[in-house]
Write a protein that holds these residues in place. Structure first.
Motif, mmCIF file in Angstrom:
data_model
loop_
_atom_site.group_PDB
_atom_site.id
_atom_site.type_symbol
_atom_site.label_atom_id
_atom_site.label_comp_id
_atom_site.label_asym_id
_atom_site.label_seq_id
_atom_site.Cartn_x
_atom_site.Cartn_y
_atom_site.Cartn_z
ATOM 1 N N THR A 224 48.055 47.972 35.878
ATOM 2 C CA THR A 224 48.140 49.015 36.896
ATOM 3 C C THR A 224 48.069 48.427 38.299
ATOM 4 O O THR A 224 48.826 48.812 39.191
ATOM 5 N N ASP A 225 47.172 47.486 38.505
ATOM 6 C CA ASP A 225 47.041 46.795 39.789
ATOM 7 C C ASP A 225 48.003 45.614 39.798
ATOM 8 O O ASP A 225 47.842 44.659 39.029
ATOM 9 N N THR A 226 49.029 45.678 40.639
ATOM 10 C CA THR A 226 50.049 44.623 40.638
ATOM 11 C C THR A 226 49.485 43.269 41.040
ATOM 12 O O THR A 226 50.102 42.242 40.742
ATOM 13 N N ARG A 227 48.337 43.229 41.658
ATOM 14 C CA ARG A 227 47.724 41.944 42.013
ATOM 15 C C ARG A 227 47.272 41.180 40.779
ATOM 16 O O ARG A 227 47.052 39.971 40.841
ATOM 17 N N ARG A 228 47.137 41.881 39.662
ATOM 18 C CA ARG A 228 46.701 41.235 38.417
ATOM 19 C C ARG A 228 47.879 40.754 37.570
ATOM 20 O O ARG A 228 47.664 40.229 36.466
ATOM 21 N N ARG A 229 49.100 40.946 38.024
ATOM 22 C CA ARG A 229 50.263 40.650 37.185
ATOM 23 C C ARG A 229 50.736 39.214 37.364
ATOM 24 O O ARG A 229 51.099 38.788 38.456
ATOM 25 N N TRP A 230 50.753 38.484 36.269
ATOM 26 C CA TRP A 230 51.387 37.169 36.218
ATOM 27 C C TRP A 230 52.891 37.398 36.268
ATOM 28 O O TRP A 230 53.400 38.382 35.710
ATOM 29 N N PRO A 231 53.667 36.538 36.949
ATOM 30 C CA PRO A 231 55.098 36.809 37.109
ATOM 31 C C PRO A 231 55.833 36.986 35.784
ATOM 32 O O PRO A 231 55.552 36.291 34.798
#
Length: 390
Positions: A224-231
């Motif tokens: 949900t939080d895009t800051r937690r997404r690995w590319p």
């Protein structure tokens, strides 16, 4: 230590009576004659998983009481027919600081929360426990239930409960809620979340995905939080490598994460297949139980996989690792990014928690904080967990 020499900082605020040291902090007195317990925990999937050991502790401490979870519709669906510490789910209306509406859930009437509190109060709860968060919005609701005793967490902007602990952001979530359970005399029975897999979970997973013909690995690239997404490209590189090793690779996601899943599938160039919107949560549990490994960002499905006993590799921002990573390493590998400054503007993003630290302005960027985690590191961890013991 004699009572006279204790300082206020050595005692739990809002707790009366003797407390004995335990696995997860002090354990207070149990309330006698408890017939019904309300527990507010209405937030996201991973949050519910973190609370499972506390719910198990409450069940063990009050074995004859009805344990009622105040939560969302999806909690009710997940727990229907599934063995758990919870006897019943009461669906609490969406409200600021309590929960967002489930997908497709109608907007509640303005008086919905007032009516819910009145109806719930009439059930006559003995204990009302807040396992929800800092308490600004949730503590008034818990207090309004009219229980003989309230307990929970309290941030600086929240009203007190009868027994409470200060909400301090950096703390392993499982132990945060075990400490709250300890306020009412519930000692831990486990510190590891555990979720029962049912025959229906397996049946749905097999119906949708087919029976595994070779060992399966699942990747979950959303959060949900895009800051937690690995590319997405990194997940695709892992998919290609593990497919070349002989594994069937699934890429799971919610309908809201379909675009992210599509990017991984496209870059994986035939090495993986998508699983988006075809499984409900029970089916996803069954699918993960059929997998040899789940590789994921720090998000609910990662914690579900660990709770059903599937090995995991998790990509974490360092602050989230402190709060959310399992302490076990025999079957789990949390891999951390140590980034604390915004990759776009350079602001120290710990300042919201430690506001006395120097800095200027607030950061509104949502670029990934975990993009610097190397593919090679994730692959090394995955292959170590997938390698049969010698």
């Amino acid at each position: 230590m004699p009572e006279a020499t204790r300082t206020a900082g050595e005692r739990q605020p809002g707790v009366a009576g003797e407390r004995q040291p335990g696995v997860a902090g002090a354990v207070g007195e149990r309330l006698p004659g408890v017939g019904r317990i309300a527990v507010l925990r209405a937030n996201a999937l991973g949050d519910f998983i973190f609370a499972l050991p506390a719910l198990a502790a409450l069940r063990a401490a009050y074995p004859d009481a009805e344990l009622v979870l105040l939560a969302a519709p999806w909690h009710a669906k997940l727990l229907a027919g599934r063995p758990s510490p919870v006897d019943r789910v009461l669906v609490i209306p969406p409200a600021p600081g309590i929960r967002a509406p489930d997908p497709g859930e109608p907007r509640p009437a303005p008086e919905a929360m007032r009516r819910f509190v009145e109806e719930t109060r009439a059930e006559g709860f003995d204990l009302a426990i807040q396992l929800h968060g800092g308490g600004k919005n949730s503590n008034p609701i818990v207090t309004a239930l009219g229980a003989r005793l309230t307990a929970g967490l309290r941030a600086e902007d929240a009203p007190p409960l009868d027994r409470w602990l200060r909400y301090v952001y950096y703390q392993p979530e499982v132990f945060r809620y075990l400490e709250v359970a300890g306020l009412v005399g519930a000692a831990p029975t486990t510190v590891l979340p555990s979720l029962t897999v049912t025959d229906a979970d397996w049946a749905q997973a097999t119906e949708v995905l087919g029976a595994p013909t070779r060992p399966r690995v699942a990747l979950h690239p959303g959060a949900t939080d895009t800051r937690r997404r690995w590319p997405a490209g990194n997940f695709a590189a892992v998919a290609r490598a593990l497919a070349a090793d002989g594994f069937e690779v699934l890429v799971t996601g919610t309908p809201a994460e379909a675009e992210t899943v599509d990017r991984v599938i496209d870059a994986a160039a035939g090495a993986a297949r998508p699983v988006v919107g075809t499984l409900d949560l029970g089916g996803l549990i069954g699918a993960y139980d059929q997998c040899e490994l789940v590789i994921s960002n720090d998000t609910g499905p990662l914690h579900v996989a660990a709770a059903v006993g599937t090995p995991t590799v998790g990509v974490y921002w360092i602050g989230n690792l402190l709060n959310g990573a399992t302490p076990l390493r025999g079957a789990h590998r949390p891999i951390a990014s140590w980034t604390v400054h915004c990759p776009v503007c350079g602001i120290d993003c710990t300042r919201g928690i430690y506001p006395a630290r120097p800095g200027d302005g607030e950061c509104s960027h949502r670029d990934s904080f975990v993009g610097d985690v190397p593919v090679a590191e994730v692959l090394e961890a995955a292959r170590e967990l997938l390698r049969p013991p010698s």
